[in-house]
Design an enzyme around this catalytic site. Structure first.
Site, PDB file in Angstrom:
ATOM      1  N   ASP B 150       0.806  -1.221   0.000  1.00 17.22           N
ATOM      2  CA  ASP B 150       0.000   0.000   0.000  1.00 17.22           C
ATOM      3  C   ASP B 150       0.842   1.275   0.000  1.00 17.22           C
ATOM      4  O   ASP B 150       0.339   2.352   0.288  1.00 17.22           O
ATOM      5  CB  ASP B 150      -0.986   0.006   1.181  1.00 17.22           C
ATOM      6  CG  ASP B 150      -0.291   0.036   2.539  1.00 17.22           C
ATOM      7  OD1 ASP B 150      -0.973   0.292   3.550  1.00 17.22           O
ATOM      8  OD2 ASP B 150       0.927  -0.203   2.593  1.00 17.22           O
ATOM      9  N   ASP B 244       6.017 -13.331   1.984  1.00 19.54           N
ATOM     10  CA  ASP B 244       6.461 -13.361   0.593  1.00 19.54           C
ATOM     11  C   ASP B 244       7.552 -14.414   0.374  1.00 19.54           C
ATOM     12  O   ASP B 244       7.582 -15.085  -0.666  1.00 19.54           O
ATOM     13  CB  ASP B 244       6.927 -11.982   0.130  1.00 19.54           C
ATOM     14  CG  ASP B 244       7.839 -11.280   1.115  1.00 19.54           C
ATOM     15  OD1 ASP B 244       8.226 -10.128   0.852  1.00 19.54           O
ATOM     16  OD2 ASP B 244       8.160 -11.863   2.169  1.00 19.54           O
TER      17      ASP B 244
END
Lengths: 330, 330
Positions: B150, B244
């Site tokens: 974001d 991730d």
């Protein structure tokens, strides 16, 4: 009791003889053993006259490639380039396609300047044809072919990387020279490079061919090339051009995908100006590019359709030569 | 003879009534027909209050992607980025993973500022977890996911190109941020970027991960992620990090190949400094990188092996932004 031994003729003399023989044998063995310990240990560097088994010849057919280089009227460039290319990693063999009809190959001189890292085979041709390099040479033992023009120097780094890329895209022509066709409202195609307008698929440019004068491709495509319509050979012979365009048509038809994968070269040089022969290559002819547009349209007729597909993928080597060549603006 | 009709009460009056009724009906039909001809033809631009059916909703699930953006304490950046990302070509829908526990989403404000090019769904979370973005959202209709942090702005050009690359490599994580692990003689792994030494496979650098905070990947991997050992979730929750890295392990194990394909971004920006919240992101924590090395080693234990593989392929867009960006020295 010693029954067997003691049955020797002359019982008392037998035993004494036996003891004596045993002692002699043991002493001889000890002496021999001592002598062995005195021998020098054999090391590799003590055998200078024996040639090391060349590593390349033990490379499997999948891990190495064959360089095919056609040459005409530029033997000085050929020899310069051979000195460079003979030492490229993963090279298995060099095939020189000798288009200098009636002229002796430099094979004698080549042999007199041995040893060489890899075998080089000179294939004497009977007619000076552009498509001579696209024969299915029996000398080919590897799955991969590296085809180079006889005036093009590509660095070992670029070749090693492009070969690794080919191994990931073995059905494509993986090379350093991208070109494209564009279609026009009249339906007639034109051939060119980035100076031509973009084909119009989103932004940026596209390529639809990778030229085989500096590229890796699968040796199976040389077999396939022998099965093409006669009209293709006639076209190449008529123009002494376009063998590479024909190969791109062949590959595109075979895969249904873009024929080539473009690898951006870091160090690729054209040595044309360096030749003493005064001969400067086919692409300088006035009609060269027009011929290639002509070939694109003829091939579309011959194959009854346009099999070439566009790609905009450009591959570079991560972290080479600049170890931060992937840095972004963040 | 008219038997049925003529049985109407009052025979003579029935016939006259019938004729009169027929005439009236016919006249009415004619008038109605005339009125219809006078109606204005309905055109799209005469219906300003009706929303056009958004083109993206008719895109097939293969030709479009879903943006998943997790957000915490940076709603100003979120809204800035939504204005940008809502208009990316081939975008199907946006899923905002709302990690601001107990706080109202900006959905009302969002709706009041409509219409929007695509639907945006706010998924309110109950616990602020890093791995919330890796749920198998039922709202997902496309095969492709674009996951963005974001605080990261990537240009539409880069995204459109990377999406086309993902379509050619759908089993890989195709994105803009490459990282690697290296092994050490002790057998302990370390995590890092280009500042770490090369893994030593030929020249140049290698990467073994592509981070999912700016990448495309197949939505099927979100399903797969739900099937991982509990220890993986525990690790991510313990560190609030490494989701991730875990995804790269998952993809590498699944394909047996390098998990990612790196696309070099032309215009990617970190907007961290632009936030009013004062919150500057997890990667600024002192222990961030050490945690990631820790995670690599923990995941190797959990998966009983190191599945990550190296790649040195760097992809750029041919002829963009500079139409001769592929030119070589020839």
């Amino acid at each position: 009791r010693c029954f067997h031994f003691c049955k020797l003729p002359g019982r008392v003399m037998g035993i004494r003889l036996l003891r004596f023989t045993s002692v002699v044998i043991i002493v001889l063995l000890l002496v021999a053993g001592a002598l062995t310990a005195l021998l020098p240990t054999i090391k590799d560097d003590k055998l200078p006259n024996l040639r090391r088994e060349p590593k390349t010849q033990s490379q499997s057919a999948l891990d190495s490639f064959t360089l095919i280089m056609q040459t005409y009227n530029r033997t000085d460039l050929l020899l310069k380039l051979l000195n460079h290319y003979q030492a490229i990693p993963h090279l298995h063999k060099v095939i020189v396609v000798w288009n200098n009809i009636g002229e002796k190959t430099p094979e004698e001189m080549w042999n007199s300047l041995g040893p060489h890292p890899v075998p080089v085979v000179f294939k004497v041709q009977t007619v000076n044809r552009m498509r001579n390099r696209l024969q299915n040479f029996p000398d080919l033992e590897t799955k991969a072919v590296l085809m180079m023009d006889d005036d093009t120097l590509v660095s070992a780094h670029d070749l090693a990387f492009a070969f690794s890329v080919w191994q990931q895209f073995p059905e494509h022509i993986v090379g350093f020279v991208p070109r494209k066709h564009i279609s026009t409202p009249s339906g007639v195609y034109s051939y060119g490079s980035f100076e031509l307008q973009n084909p119009g698929f989103g932004n940026g440019d596209q390529y639809s061919m990778v030229l085989i004068g500096a590229a890796f491709f699968h040796s199976g495509y040389l077999e396939d090339f022998q099965q093409q319509p006669e009209a293709v050979y006639a076209l190449i012979d008529e123009t002494q051009n376009c063998d590479d365009i024909a190969m791109n048509f062949l590959v595109a038809k075979h895969t249904g995908k873009p024929s080539g994968v473009f690898v951006k070269p870091v160090d690729m040089r054209n040595l044309e100006k360096d030749t003493n022969s005064g001969y400067s290559g086919m692409w300088h002819r006035a009609e060269h590019l027009l011929q290639r547009s002509y070939c694109v349209n003829k091939l579309v007729n011959i194959y009854d359709g346009m099999p070439l597909k566009y790609s905009n993928i450009m591959i570079s080597q991560f972290g080479f030569p600049n170890y931060a060549n992937h840095k972004n603006k963040m």
